[in-house]
Design a protein around this motif. Structure first.
Motif, PDB file in Angstrom:
ATOM      1  N   ILE A   3       0.826  -1.216   0.000  1.00 52.35           N
ATOM      2  CA  ILE A   3       0.000   0.000   0.000  1.00 52.35           C
ATOM      3  C   ILE A   3       0.857   1.262   0.000  1.00 52.35           C
ATOM      4  N   GLY A   4       2.172   1.140   0.175  1.00 51.26           N
ATOM      5  CA  GLY A   4       3.007   2.346   0.140  1.00 51.26           C
ATOM      6  C   GLY A   4       4.482   2.000   0.147  1.00 51.26           C
ATOM      7  N   ILE A   5       5.237   2.586  -0.788  1.00 45.12           N
ATOM      8  CA  ILE A   5       6.687   2.365  -0.816  1.00 45.12           C
ATOM      9  C   ILE A   5       7.347   3.739  -0.759  1.00 45.12           C
ATOM     10  N   MET A   6       8.017   4.035   0.361  1.00 39.73           N
ATOM     11  CA  MET A   6       8.621   5.362   0.530  1.00 39.73           C
ATOM     12  C   MET A   6       9.869   5.524  -0.352  1.00 39.73           C
ATOM     13  N   SER A   7      10.611   4.443  -0.542  1.00 39.49           N
ATOM     14  CA  SER A   7      11.903   4.556  -1.223  1.00 39.49           C
ATOM     15  C   SER A   7      11.776   4.666  -2.737  1.00 39.49           C
ATOM     16  N   GLY A   8      10.651   4.317  -3.261  1.00 43.18           N
ATOM     17  CA  GLY A   8      10.465   4.343  -4.708  1.00 43.18           C
ATOM     18  C   GLY A   8      11.043   3.130  -5.413  1.00 43.18           C
ATOM     19  N   ILE A   9      11.498   2.150  -4.667  1.00 41.45           N
ATOM     20  CA  ILE A   9      12.032   0.926  -5.289  1.00 41.45           C
ATOM     21  C   ILE A   9      10.871   0.118  -5.873  1.00 41.45           C
ATOM     22  N   ASN A  10      11.117  -0.458  -7.006  1.00 41.48           N
ATOM     23  CA  ASN A  10      10.048  -1.177  -7.714  1.00 41.48           C
ATOM     24  C   ASN A  10       9.863  -2.582  -7.130  1.00 41.48           C
ATOM     25  N   TYR A  11       9.111  -2.663  -6.042  1.00 43.73           N
ATOM     26  CA  TYR A  11       8.891  -3.975  -5.409  1.00 43.73           C
ATOM     27  C   TYR A  11       7.844  -4.803  -6.150  1.00 43.73           C
ATOM     28  N   GLU A  12       7.267  -4.223  -7.177  1.00 46.50           N
ATOM     29  CA  GLU A  12       6.290  -4.985  -7.944  1.00 46.50           C
ATOM     30  C   GLU A  12       6.983  -6.016  -8.828  1.00 46.50           C
ATOM     31  N   SER A  13       8.264  -5.795  -9.122  1.00 45.92           N
ATOM     32  CA  SER A  13       8.974  -6.736  -9.987  1.00 45.92           C
ATOM     33  C   SER A  13       9.195  -8.054  -9.250  1.00 45.92           C
ATOM     34  N   GLY A  14       9.292  -9.114  -9.997  1.00 43.87           N
ATOM     35  CA  GLY A  14       9.372 -10.464  -9.416  1.00 43.87           C
ATOM     36  C   GLY A  14      10.477 -10.626  -8.399  1.00 43.87           C
ATOM     37  N   GLU A  15      11.697 -10.192  -8.753  1.00 47.19           N
ATOM     38  CA  GLU A  15      12.847 -10.402  -7.837  1.00 47.19           C
ATOM     39  C   GLU A  15      12.672  -9.601  -6.551  1.00 47.19           C
ATOM     40  N   ASN A  16      12.332  -8.300  -6.731  1.00 49.21           N
ATOM     41  CA  ASN A  16      12.196  -7.444  -5.547  1.00 49.21           C
ATOM     42  C   ASN A  16      11.033  -7.902  -4.668  1.00 49.21           C
ATOM     43  N   LYS A  17       9.993  -8.372  -5.318  1.00 48.89           N
ATOM     44  CA  LYS A  17       8.828  -8.842  -4.552  1.00 48.89           C
ATOM     45  C   LYS A  17       9.235 -10.000  -3.633  1.00 48.89           C
ATOM     46  N   ALA A  18      10.029 -10.883  -4.171  1.00 47.77           N
ATOM     47  CA  ALA A  18      10.478 -12.026  -3.368  1.00 47.77           C
ATOM     48  C   ALA A  18      11.315 -11.543  -2.185  1.00 47.77           C
ATOM     49  N   VAL A  19      12.145 -10.510  -2.414  1.00 49.35           N
ATOM     50  CA  VAL A  19      12.982  -9.967  -1.327  1.00 49.35           C
ATOM     51  C   VAL A  19      12.086  -9.373  -0.236  1.00 49.35           C
ATOM     52  N   LEU A  20      11.076  -8.630  -0.682  1.00 49.21           N
ATOM     53  CA  LEU A  20      10.169  -8.001   0.282  1.00 49.21           C
ATOM     54  C   LEU A  20       9.383  -9.067   1.060  1.00 49.21           C
ATOM     55  N   GLU A  21       8.927 -10.083   0.344  1.00 48.46           N
ATOM     56  CA  GLU A  21       8.191 -11.165   1.017  1.00 48.46           C
ATOM     57  C   GLU A  21       9.069 -11.828   2.075  1.00 48.46           C
ATOM     58  N   GLU A  22      10.306 -12.057   1.708  1.00 50.62           N
ATOM     59  CA  GLU A  22      11.241 -12.703   2.626  1.00 50.62           C
ATOM     60  C   GLU A  22      11.464 -11.825   3.865  1.00 50.62           C
ATOM     61  N   ALA A  23      11.673 -10.532   3.617  1.00 50.38           N
ATOM     62  CA  ALA A  23      11.937  -9.609   4.734  1.00 50.38           C
ATOM     63  C   ALA A  23      10.721  -9.541   5.655  1.00 50.38           C
ATOM     64  N   PHE A  24       9.555  -9.482   5.045  1.00 49.87           N
ATOM     65  CA  PHE A  24       8.326  -9.402   5.830  1.00 49.87           C
ATOM     66  C   PHE A  24       8.131 -10.682   6.661  1.00 49.87           C
ATOM     67  N   SER A  25       8.333 -11.822   6.011  1.00 53.14           N
ATOM     68  CA  SER A  25       8.157 -13.092   6.722  1.00 53.14           C
ATOM     69  C   SER A  25       9.095 -13.180   7.917  1.00 53.14           C
ATOM     70  N   LEU A  26      10.340 -12.759   7.689  1.00 60.56           N
ATOM     71  CA  LEU A  26      11.316 -12.841   8.786  1.00 60.56           C
ATOM     72  C   LEU A  26      10.929 -11.941   9.952  1.00 60.56           C
ATOM     73  N   GLU A  27      10.399 -10.761   9.623  1.00 64.84           N
ATOM     74  CA  GLU A  27      10.008  -9.836  10.696  1.00 64.84           C
ATOM     75  C   GLU A  27       8.845 -10.394  11.507  1.00 64.84           C
ATOM     76  N   ILE A  28       7.869 -10.939  10.815  1.00 61.51           N
ATOM     77  CA  ILE A  28       6.720 -11.510  11.528  1.00 61.51           C
ATOM     78  C   ILE A  28       7.186 -12.706  12.365  1.00 61.51           C
ATOM     79  N   GLN A  29       8.054 -13.495  11.771  1.00 60.65           N
ATOM     80  CA  GLN A  29       8.585 -14.670  12.463  1.00 60.65           C
ATOM     81  C   GLN A  29       9.298 -14.250  13.755  1.00 60.65           C
ATOM     82  N   ARG A  30      10.120 -13.207  13.619  1.00 61.06           N
ATOM     83  CA  ARG A  30      10.856 -12.719  14.784  1.00 61.06           C
ATOM     84  C   ARG A  30       9.874 -12.220  15.859  1.00 61.06           C
ATOM     85  N   GLY A  31       8.869 -11.476  15.395  1.00 60.98           N
ATOM     86  CA  GLY A  31       7.887 -10.946  16.343  1.00 60.98           C
ATOM     87  C   GLY A  31       7.146 -12.065  17.067  1.00 60.98           C
TER      88      GLY A  31
END
Lengths: 426, 365
Positions: A327-355
């Protein structure tokens, strides 16, 4: 057979008149409906009982907001207090001042002060659940500070009907997950259960403003949102000073601690009851601190598998399935692309996992209380109740090994399909 | 010759099924939970097997004496004196069921809906409906059941579906609750303690004769026990078994937990209506069963003169227990074991004596 007919007719008339409820009939305008019931430690007696009574004159349309007090500013709720050693019999004492019979038939919330909750709630819950007017679908709330203060200062400005606030509180957690709402019946069941400990949402009157509020944590430190707030700590300005966020944690019938709004989300995710919420995660590819906003839904119920080794040690594997939407990307990085999306998914999963792991660690080490309900799954290893109860799960829980795996899949990217960095402000 | 009227298999199935499920509206389900814990629903599977066996044995007996009911058969097999004694057991059983249900339904009504109405007034109301039903006859009762079954069974199913959001399947574990022995022993015996096997055997001629008996009985038991098992499973899923054993009226408690958004809640009023219909039907049926059995026993041409004195007796005895807990204890400690006598022990005895006589006759000169 005219005599028989007359007899049958008379009998029917008597039955109709005596059993249609008229025997104990009471007009609505003869009853005072308690909408919320508060419990504090009394100064002279064991309890300070507070009742929030619906004020029909103001609910009818002329009132400005809920809340209210015993003074001349009559809101849609009239708050009254009484020091007493018992609960239900005390309702009669309110009647000497209120000219109507008090009724719990429409009570939507039972609010206990944290002080009482830490001493144990069993003796307060038992007499209530026996009482025929209590509804198991009412909310249990724990007030940080006095329950009476909360009731007096709670002024839901958008609601004419004060009951609606509590109805909405129950459902609203589905939109953010910042507390896990608890019904009376479920809380009571948890107190009796050998498999799970209870929790209840925290409420409080706002204690800080933007000047005195705790500073939000720096970006990238607590990655999902700002500081994890408890009720009363969120530095809002204006509106209703009453807040509901976070949960009280119980061991048995005693409150042993509290978790903040963010941890309540993890609790709901672990239980598989998280519906949706807006979260942020530290931008994994940005050079400088930035956040990515995500609207997260729980894709399906979390899978909890338990193993018990011959020595009785329990290992628990939890799989959580989430579907974030960008819903919002402050940095302007194109997370919609396949590779970046996977990176974001991974980062998000790890954060939730840690929490989730942090929350579980707190429940094991600090609270020693299974509020997630892993015991409900552990008991499937037992064929009968005796060995299960003798297993004493709640005592073993702190030593259980819990592994959380989060599976995230970004399904949608909002109204933008590609992010193009703009030229900046120079 | 007592004129009973006749009705079809569909009416008979519904009549017996509704009569069977009446007990689930009372404190009885908590007893099953107390015996079996989280496996309370399984007691009904064991109970169903016993009930089907009871129906089977009874059908074997009835088929050997076409055109007769269990009352005449008992007298014929055991002789006038012993037969009368056994038949008096049946009559007393119907009276005991009617009496206990009158008081329990009345007390339950006070707890749930009419807290300020004296128990005697509610008992009179239930008994009045029972008297009227019994007076009008079994055909009317059967057709009333057939007309109301959509509301009664549909209402129960609706309540069970509406409670699903509150259900936690984990509450069904440990799977065998307090152990296979309590579940399939005491639990199933208690669940098999019903009125319908002997009641159907008394009504057999009105239901279309012995040939229909087995099929009607099996279908009625499958519906009633199926619904009962679904109800107990839902109940255990919605409220954990430790809390369940505390509640006086589990089904009522369940109906009060229904909450489907802000606009669909407080539906227990529907439940109370279903409850009243089932209660009135059950009381009418047992009163009818007692009156018609006694009339056959005394070789009276009509059962109706017996309805008023028997109804009055039920009313007076129903008020004797001092309180609801005593009433529940009587139900569990007296009525449930007593129910096994006319429903299972008596038919088995009849069958044994019948076979013995046949062997003696064959072995004779």
């Amino acid at each position: 057979m005219p005599v028989l007919r007359a007899l049958v007719f008379s009998l029917a008339a008597i039955i109709t008149l005596t059993t249609c409820g008229c025997w104990g009939a009471r007009e609505t305008d003869e009853v005072a409906y308690i909408l919320s019931l508060g419990f504090d430690r009394g100064k002279q007696s064991e309890l300070l009982l507070s009742v929030g009574i619906a004020n029909p004159m103001n609910i009818a349309g002329t009132g400005a907001g809920g809340g209210g007090s015993g003074d001349d500013e009559a809101g849609s709720t009239v708050i009254m207090g009484l020091e007493s050693n018992s609960i239900i019999p005390s309702l009669n004492l309110f009647d000497i001042s209120v000219d109507r019979r008090l009724s719990l038939l429409h009570t939507k919330a039972y609010i206990f002060s944290e002080e009482l909750a830490r001493e144990g709630l069993q003796k307060l819950l038992l007499p209530l659940i026996r009482y025929r007017e209590l509804r198991g679908t009412s909310l249990i709330l724990i007030s940080r500070g006095s329950a009476k203060d909360y009731m007096e200062n709670n002024k839901p400005l958008l609601e004419l009907s004060p009951t609606k606030q509590f109805e909405l509180i129950r459902a609203l957690t589905g939109n953010h997950g910042l507390y896990s709402s608890t019904l009376y019946q479920h809380f009571y069941d948890d107190l009796n259960s050998f498999a799970v400990d209870g929790t209840a949402p925290l409420v409080a009157i706002q204690e800080s403003d933007q000047e005195t509020a705790r500073a939000a944590a720096g970006v990238g430190v607590s990655n999902l949102t700002t500081e994890d707030y408890l009720a009363g700590e969120v530095p809002l300005t204006g509106g209703n000073p009453a807040q509901i966020i976070g949960n009280a944690v119980f061991r048995g019938d005693r409150m042993v601690g509290s978790i903040g709004g963010e941890e309540s989300r993890y609790l709901l995710m672990l239980q598989g009851r998280f519906r949706s919420g807006k979260l942020t995660v530290a931008d994994p590819l940005a050079g400088e601190p930035a956040l990515v906003g995500l609207e997260v839904r729980q894709a399906r119920r979390s899978k909890i598998k338990t193993r018990i080794d011959p020595e009785g040690k329990v290992a628990i594997d939890v799989d959580i399935y989430l579907e974030p939407e960008i819903i919002g990307i402050m940095s302007g990085i194109n997370y919609e692309s396949g590779e970046n999306k996977a990176v974001l998914e991974e980062a998000f999963s790890l954060e939730i996992q840690r929490g989730c792991q942090d929350l579980i660690r707190r429940t094991q080490e600090e609270f020693r209380s299974d509020i997630v309900g892993f015991g409900n799954k552990a008991k499937r290893h037992f064929w009968t109740t005796s060995p299960w109860e003798e297993f004493r799960w709640l005592e073993r829980y702190p030593d259980a090994e819990v592994n959380v795996t989060v599976h995230s899949r970004i399904r949608r990217t909002g109204l933008l399909l590609k992010t193009t960095p703009n030229k900046g402000g120079e | 010759m007592i004129r009973e009227g006749t009705f079809g298999p569909a009416e008979a199935v519904i009549l017996l099924a509704i009569s069977n499920i009446a007990r689930f509206f009372l404190p009885y389900p908590r007893n099953l939970v107390e015996i079996a814990g989280s496996a309370a629903w399984m007691t009904l599977l064991g109970g169903l097997v016993l009930a089907l066996a009871g129906i089977y044995v009874m059908s074997v007996i009835l088929n050997k004496y076409p055109g007769k009911t269990i009352i005449e058969i008992t007298e014929e097999v055991f002789g006038p004196a012993v037969g009368m004694l056994f038949n008096l057991v049946t009559v007393s059983f119907f009276l005991a069921v009617g009496t206990l249900f009158t008081r329990e339904f009345s007390e339950a009504m006070i707890i749930a809906a009419l807290p300020e109405t004296p128990v005697s007034v509610i008992s009179v109301a239930f008994l009045a409906m029972g008297l009227a039903g019994a007076y009008l006859g079994i055909e009317i009762l059967a057709r009333t059941s057939r007309l109301s079954y959509l509301y009664v069974l549909g209402g129960i199913v609706l309540i069970l579906l509406a409670i699903i959001p509150q259900c936690n399947p984990d509450n069904l574990f440990p799977l065998f609750g307090k152990g296979p022995l309590p579940v399939f022993g005491a639990g199933s015996l208690s669940a098999a303690a019903i009125t319908e096997v002997i009641l159907a055997a008394v009504l057999v001629q009105a239901m279309g004769g012995a040939k229909q008996f087995r099929s009607i009985g099996f279908r009625a038991m499958l519906i009633a026990y199926g619904l009962g098992a679904a109800f107990l499973a839902t109940l255990t899923m919605a409220i954990n078994y430790h809390s369940l054993t505390e509640f006086t009226l589990p089904f009522y408690k369940l109906s009060r937990l229904i909450y489907l958004g802000r606009f669909f809640q407080r539906v227990e009023a529907v439940f109370v209506i279903i409850w009243s219909v089932v209660g009135a039907l059950k009381i009418a049926l047992t009163l009818y069963g007692a009156a018609v059995s006694l009339a056959r026993l005394l070789k009276l041409p009509d059962y109706r003169p017996l309805i008023w004195p028997l109804g009055l007796l039920m009313f007076m005895v129903s008020l004797l227990p001092p309180d609801l807990p005593s009433m529940i204890r009587i139900d569990l400690d007296f009525l449930r074991p007593f129910a096994l006598l006319p429903n299972y022990v008596l038919p088995v005895l009849v069958l044994i004596i019948f076979q013995l006589r046949r062997w003696v006759r064959r072995a004779g000169p």
